[in-house]
Design a protein around this motif. Structure first.
Motif, PDB file in Angstrom:
ATOM      1  N   TRP A  19       6.326  64.136 -33.046  1.00 10.00           N
ATOM      2  CA  TRP A  19       5.802  62.714 -32.476  1.00 10.00           C
ATOM      3  C   TRP A  19       4.948  62.938 -33.604  1.00 10.00           C
ATOM      4  N   PRO A  20       5.000  61.210 -33.831  1.00  7.54           N
ATOM      5  CA  PRO A  20       5.706  60.365 -33.881  1.00  7.54           C
ATOM      6  C   PRO A  20       7.037  60.333 -34.345  1.00  7.54           C
ATOM      7  N   ARG A  21       7.582  59.758 -34.122  1.00  7.80           N
ATOM      8  CA  ARG A  21       9.406  60.251 -33.771  1.00  7.80           C
ATOM      9  C   ARG A  21       8.949  59.684 -36.151  1.00  7.80           C
ATOM     10  N   THR A  22      10.021  60.671 -36.533  1.00  7.65           N
ATOM     11  CA  THR A  22      10.473  59.603 -37.677  1.00  7.65           C
ATOM     12  C   THR A  22      11.442  59.742 -38.292  1.00  7.65           C
ATOM     13  N   LYS A  23      13.116  59.928 -36.949  1.00 15.76           N
ATOM     14  CA  LYS A  23      13.718  59.209 -37.007  1.00 15.76           C
ATOM     15  C   LYS A  23      13.945  58.502 -35.508  1.00 15.76           C
ATOM     16  N   PRO A  24      14.786  58.120 -35.475  1.00 10.27           N
ATOM     17  CA  PRO A  24      15.574  57.170 -33.607  1.00 10.27           C
ATOM     18  C   PRO A  24      15.436  58.713 -32.737  1.00 10.27           C
ATOM     19  N   SER A  25      15.543  58.945 -31.328  1.00 11.66           N
ATOM     20  CA  SER A  25      16.363  59.906 -30.859  1.00 11.66           C
ATOM     21  C   SER A  25      17.808  59.733 -30.561  1.00 11.66           C
ATOM     22  N   GLU A  26      18.845  61.147 -31.360  1.00 14.35           N
ATOM     23  CA  GLU A  26      19.655  60.811 -30.969  1.00 14.35           C
ATOM     24  C   GLU A  26      20.373  61.025 -29.347  1.00 14.35           C
ATOM     25  N   VAL A  27      19.191  61.218 -29.165  1.00 15.40           N
ATOM     26  CA  VAL A  27      19.884  61.288 -27.104  1.00 15.40           C
ATOM     27  C   VAL A  27      20.127  60.433 -26.591  1.00 15.40           C
ATOM     28  N   LYS A  28      20.903  59.356 -27.151  1.00 13.40           N
ATOM     29  CA  LYS A  28      21.377  57.792 -26.276  1.00 13.40           C
ATOM     30  C   LYS A  28      22.233  58.104 -26.825  1.00 13.40           C
ATOM     31  N   PHE A  29      22.235  58.643 -27.655  1.00 12.93           N
ATOM     32  CA  PHE A  29      24.132  58.520 -28.406  1.00 12.93           C
ATOM     33  C   PHE A  29      24.808  59.849 -28.052  1.00 12.93           C
ATOM     34  N   LEU A  30      24.243  61.101 -27.807  1.00 12.99           N
ATOM     35  CA  LEU A  30      25.184  62.226 -27.497  1.00 12.99           C
ATOM     36  C   LEU A  30      24.823  62.703 -25.309  1.00 12.99           C
ATOM     37  N   ARG A  31      24.175  61.857 -24.858  1.00  9.64           N
ATOM     38  CA  ARG A  31      24.290  61.706 -23.845  1.00  9.64           C
ATOM     39  C   ARG A  31      25.606  61.543 -23.306  1.00  9.64           C
ATOM     40  N   PRO A  32      25.949  60.065 -23.687  1.00 14.96           N
ATOM     41  CA  PRO A  32      27.218  59.908 -22.588  1.00 14.96           C
ATOM     42  C   PRO A  32      28.553  60.569 -23.674  1.00 14.96           C
ATOM     43  N   LEU A  33      28.587  61.070 -23.960  1.00 19.75           N
ATOM     44  CA  LEU A  33      29.600  61.912 -25.339  1.00 19.75           C
ATOM     45  C   LEU A  33      29.390  63.429 -24.545  1.00 19.75           C
ATOM     46  N   ARG A  34      28.391  64.065 -23.877  1.00 19.50           N
ATOM     47  CA  ARG A  34      28.756  65.028 -23.529  1.00 19.50           C
ATOM     48  C   ARG A  34      28.412  64.962 -22.073  1.00 19.50           C
ATOM     49  N   ARG A  35      27.986  64.188 -21.084  1.00 19.89           N
ATOM     50  CA  ARG A  35      28.736  64.287 -20.122  1.00 19.89           C
ATOM     51  C   ARG A  35      30.165  64.323 -19.469  1.00 19.89           C
ATOM     52  N   VAL A  36      30.754  64.902 -19.002  1.00 17.41           N
ATOM     53  CA  VAL A  36      31.850  65.222 -18.980  1.00 17.41           C
ATOM     54  C   VAL A  36      32.069  64.730 -17.645  1.00 17.41           C
ATOM     55  N   ASP A  37      33.470  64.177 -16.927  1.00 16.61           N
ATOM     56  CA  ASP A  37      33.151  63.478 -16.169  1.00 16.61           C
ATOM     57  C   ASP A  37      34.176  64.424 -15.546  1.00 16.61           C
ATOM     58  N   TRP A  38      34.417  65.049 -14.704  1.00 16.56           N
ATOM     59  CA  TRP A  38      35.450  65.915 -13.874  1.00 16.56           C
ATOM     60  C   TRP A  38      36.085  65.712 -13.066  1.00 16.56           C
ATOM     61  N   GLN A  39      35.604  64.491 -12.289  1.00 16.01           N
ATOM     62  CA  GLN A  39      36.457  64.067 -11.007  1.00 16.01           C
ATOM     63  C   GLN A  39      37.638  63.715 -12.233  1.00 16.01           C
ATOM     64  N   GLN A  40      37.026  62.876 -13.435  1.00 14.72           N
ATOM     65  CA  GLN A  40      38.488  61.717 -14.219  1.00 14.72           C
ATOM     66  C   GLN A  40      39.026  63.387 -14.646  1.00 14.72           C
ATOM     67  N   GLU A  41      38.234  64.073 -14.915  1.00 14.04           N
ATOM     68  CA  GLU A  41      39.426  65.464 -15.747  1.00 14.04           C
ATOM     69  C   GLU A  41      40.375  66.270 -14.889  1.00 14.04           C
ATOM     70  N   GLN A  42      40.012  66.039 -13.483  1.00 19.68           N
ATOM     71  CA  GLN A  42      40.832  66.987 -12.685  1.00 19.68           C
ATOM     72  C   GLN A  42      41.955  66.621 -11.763  1.00 19.68           C
ATOM     73  N   HIS A  43      41.643  64.507 -11.968  1.00 23.21           N
ATOM     74  CA  HIS A  43      42.439  63.707 -11.261  1.00 23.21           C
ATOM     75  C   HIS A  43      42.700  62.686 -11.839  1.00 23.21           C
ATOM     76  N   PRO A  44      43.195  62.912 -12.836  1.00 22.10           N
ATOM     77  CA  PRO A  44      43.463  61.668 -13.978  1.00 22.10           C
ATOM     78  C   PRO A  44      43.605  60.354 -13.761  1.00 22.10           C
ATOM     79  N   HIS A  45      44.862  60.545 -12.558  1.00 23.01           N
ATOM     80  CA  HIS A  45      44.728  59.227 -12.128  1.00 23.01           C
ATOM     81  C   HIS A  45      44.974  58.788 -10.507  1.00 23.01           C
TER      82      HIS A  45
END
Ligand code: SF4
Ligand code: SF4
Length: 167
Positions: A141-167
């Protein structure tokens, strides 16, 4: 004699032909470390501890959920409080040699404080260097590069309902 002739007129030309053929093929290896294979988007590499964008304060409140969820017992921490009574981790360490990069710590964290980033080049010449301290893990801090979190968050959050009931 026959064996020698076979080698001269059959085996050696076949070998030379194979070598010549390979010379014109696209190489299957990379000229690492100058050329690197892009990692898969959900690849889990070296951890980092996040900060709040607003003021750079640490997100981790030393609740211990990451350590409790770690199957490899790789996380150690000690809590402390600021003068304003805010809890933080005085000591926060991850033994990257014990870690199996399962990502449970990231999933368990209620503060979105710990993430597994995409860094995979952290070889070292001594076992002690794999104990990553808070200084090593906390993003600069101050950041030397942009935060990776915005990129990682949607990839890592699994939609369990969608996984268990895909249709
Ligand atoms: S990283 Fe998250 S889960 Fe681990 S102690 Fe800090 S706030 Fe709790
Ligand atoms: S990725 Fe898994 S093994 Fe590694 S520190 Fe986190 S919970 Fe433990």
């Amino acid at each position: 004699m026959l064996r020698v002739l076979k080698e001269i007129f059959i085996a050696i030309p076949i070998g030379m032909f194979t070598v010549l053929k390979q010379m014109f093929h696209k190489p299957v290896t990379l000229n690492y470390p100058f050329v690197k294979e892009p990692m898969m988007p959900r690849y889990r590499g070296l951890h980092f501890l996040e900060r709040y964008d607003s003021d750079g304060s640490e997100r981790c409140v030393c609740c211990g959920l990451c350590a409790a969820s770690c199957p490899a017992d790789a996380i150690y921490m000690e809590p402390a409080e600021t003068e304003r009574g805010e809890r933080y981790a005085k000591i926060y360490e991850i033994n990257e040699l014990r870690c199996i990069f399962c990502g449970f710590c990231e999933e368990a964290c209620p503060e979105e404080a710990i993430f597994l980033g995409r860094e995979y080049e952290f070889a070292a010449d001594h076992r002690d260097k794999f104990i990553y301290t808070k200084d090593d893990l906390l993003v600069k801090w101050p950041r030397t590069k942009p935060s990776e979190v915005k990129f990682l968050r949607p990839l890592r959050r699994v939609d369990w309902q969608q996984e268990q009931h895909p249709h």
